[in-house]
Design a protein around this motif. Structure first.
Motif, PDB file in Angstrom:
ATOM      1  N   CYS A 197      13.545  -8.140 -12.979  1.00 21.27           N
ATOM      2  CA  CYS A 197      12.439  -8.730 -13.736  1.00 21.27           C
ATOM      3  C   CYS A 197      12.617  -8.547 -15.234  1.00 21.27           C
ATOM      4  N   GLY A 198      13.580  -7.690 -15.633  1.00 22.80           N
ATOM      5  CA  GLY A 198      13.848  -7.500 -17.053  1.00 22.80           C
ATOM      6  C   GLY A 198      13.049  -6.394 -17.707  1.00 22.80           C
ATOM      7  N   SER A 199      12.370  -5.579 -16.912  1.00 22.61           N
ATOM      8  CA  SER A 199      11.526  -4.520 -17.485  1.00 22.61           C
ATOM      9  C   SER A 199      12.330  -3.384 -18.083  1.00 22.61           C
ATOM     10  N   LYS A 239      11.488   1.866  -9.100  1.00 25.70           N
ATOM     11  CA  LYS A 239      10.290   2.255  -9.835  1.00 25.70           C
ATOM     12  C   LYS A 239       9.555   1.051 -10.427  1.00 25.70           C
ATOM     13  N   CYS A 240      10.016  -0.127 -10.064  1.00 30.90           N
ATOM     14  CA  CYS A 240       9.382  -1.312 -10.642  1.00 30.90           C
ATOM     15  C   CYS A 240       8.960  -2.295  -9.549  1.00 30.90           C
ATOM     16  N   CYS A 241       9.848  -3.175  -9.142  1.00 29.22           N
ATOM     17  CA  CYS A 241       9.445  -4.280  -8.275  1.00 29.22           C
ATOM     18  C   CYS A 241       9.881  -4.133  -6.817  1.00 29.22           C
ATOM     19  N   LEU A 242      10.346  -2.937  -6.427  1.00 28.15           N
ATOM     20  CA  LEU A 242      10.787  -2.753  -5.043  1.00 28.15           C
ATOM     21  C   LEU A 242       9.700  -3.124  -4.051  1.00 28.15           C
ATOM     22  N   GLY A 267      20.209  -2.917  -5.327  1.00 30.79           N
ATOM     23  CA  GLY A 267      20.116  -1.527  -4.932  1.00 30.79           C
ATOM     24  C   GLY A 267      18.903  -0.855  -5.534  1.00 30.79           C
ATOM     25  N   ARG A 268      18.408   0.206  -4.883  1.00 31.41           N
ATOM     26  CA  ARG A 268      17.212   0.899  -5.365  1.00 31.41           C
ATOM     27  C   ARG A 268      17.386   1.417  -6.786  1.00 31.41           C
ATOM     28  N   ASN A 269      18.601   1.813  -7.131  1.00 38.59           N
ATOM     29  CA  ASN A 269      18.850   2.399  -8.444  1.00 38.59           C
ATOM     30  C   ASN A 269      19.386   1.390  -9.461  1.00 38.59           C
ATOM     31  N   ASP A 270      19.460   0.121  -9.045  1.00 34.12           N
ATOM     32  CA  ASP A 270      19.893  -0.926  -9.973  1.00 34.12           C
ATOM     33  C   ASP A 270      18.765  -1.259 -10.943  1.00 34.12           C
TER      34      ASP A 270
END
Length: 372
Positions: free
Chosen positions: A11-13, A19-22, A4-7
């Motif tokens: 990648c563990g960031s 806000k990361c790998c989407l 999910g977008r908010n999950d």
């Protein structure tokens, strides 16, 4: 796998997926690698969940009787923890076997990660030489015994690594590549070759039928040797007693009336040994070659250059012409070695073994050398 977008981003960031790998392409190898890195950390600290006091009491058996510094103790403890975690039965099974069973039961890891983790059981120590470096991020190492070549990911904070250096540690499978378990001792080319030769001789003289088994069982004693007893000069082989006489004269007169560090004396002995192996000189007057060696070291170490050829000729009681002639031969034959002078000098002393590995973070200040 649906994310999910908010999950949390896989990648563990620590960031949200949106806000990361989407909008990025993240390889499964990279995701698995990050998870395996986390498992390395957990495995290292796993003994604390079992019986830390008993575990440490086992490690105490492998400490030298002579007094060592706190820093040396931290380093030795860290390396022994790695070895004992992978190799030493503890409550009937090794800690890595118990760790794998716990992670299987937890059912929180993806199957691909579990598959790699299961391969961490029965990993012997590896003494390998770097055969290739790629962009500082990857290297290939060749096991000195089996000649097997493995691709290894280099951690961002690793010290300067070069082709020809040797590494002692535990290589954990990461799928298409390997990662050293927490840290590895690294040796300059000259020291690494000496250590490899000595280990080979000890193995041949032992009752072991397998080199990996020899390294595994004798690992604590090998650590004590390389950390506290290894002296590269003592391990050098001389085809002619006169060759060693040159080293003796150099050590005696280089320290005659000014400070000439033990590191430089050892460096001189190593360079002279290389020259003897290449040239096999016929020596009538050792003082000539000792003076030439002294001038060679003074000339090739930036900022040294303390004495002129004439002054050195007087110190060793030889002619300046003979000194100059021997020096030119030495310079020509050792031309390829000059670039390694700084590296050899850094690795010459056994006290600098502490610079060959990282230390545990926090109270033990760890600095991992190899990582994903």
């Amino acid at each position: 796998m649906n994310i999910g977008r908010n999950d949390d981003c896989p990648c563990g960031s620590g960031k949200k997926y949106k806000k990361c790998c989407l909008n990025k392409v993240v390889s499964m190898d990279e995701i698995i690698g990050k998870e395996l890195n986390q498992l390395q950390e957990q495995l290292y600290e796993y003994f604390e969940q079992k019986d830390a006091e008993t575990f440490y009491s086992i490690l105490d058996n492998y400490f030298p009787e002579d007094e060592i510094t706190e820093e040396e103790g931290i380093l030795l403890t860290t390396l022994l923890i790695l070895w004992a975690t992978l190799e030493k039965p503890f409550m009937n099974k090794t800690l890595v076997q118990q760790f794998i069973e716990d992670k299987r039961r937890g059912k929180q890891l993806r199957p691909a990660v579990i598959a790699q983790l299961e391969k961490w059981d029965q990993i012997p120590p590896s003494f390998s030489k770097i055969t290739k470096m790629t962009d500082g991020n990857w290297m290939e190492v060749e096991d000195v015994a089996t000649k097997e070549i493995k691709r290894v990911k280099v951690f961002d904070n690793a010290p300067k690594l070069e082709v020809g250096m040797s590494l002692l540690g535990f290589l954990l499978p990461y799928g298409s590549y390997y990662s050293y378990f927490l840290l590895a001792l690294h040796f300059g080319e000259g020291d690494g070759d000496i250590v490899a030769e000595t280990l080979s001789e000890l193995y041949e003289e032992s009752d072991y039928n397998d080199f990996a088994e020899f390294l595994t069982i004798e690992f604590p004693y090998i650590l004590n040797w390389v950390l506290f007893d290894f002296d590269p000069v003592e391990e050098l082989r001389w085809d002619d007693p006169t060759y060693f006489r040159v080293v003796d004269l150099f050590a005696e007169r280089a320290t005659q009336d000014y400070e000439y560090s033990h590191q430089l004396l050892e460096l001189g002995a190593i360079m002279w040994n290389i020259y003897c192996l290449k040239e096999k000189p016929s020596i009538r007057k050792p003082e000539v070659y000792a003076a030439a060696l002294h001038y060679f070291i003074d000339t090739n170490i930036p900022g040294l250059g303390i004495l002129t050829q004439k002054e050195l000729a007087e110190r060793y009681v030889v002619s300046a012409t003979a000194l100059s002639k021997s020096y030119r031969k030495m310079e020509e034959r050792l031309n390829d070695e000059v670039e390694k002078l700084d590296h050899l000098m850094e690795k010459a002393m056994k006290d600098e073994m502490l610079n060959r590995a990282g230390l545990k973070r926090g109270s033990q200040t760890k600095n991992r050398f190899f990582d994903n």
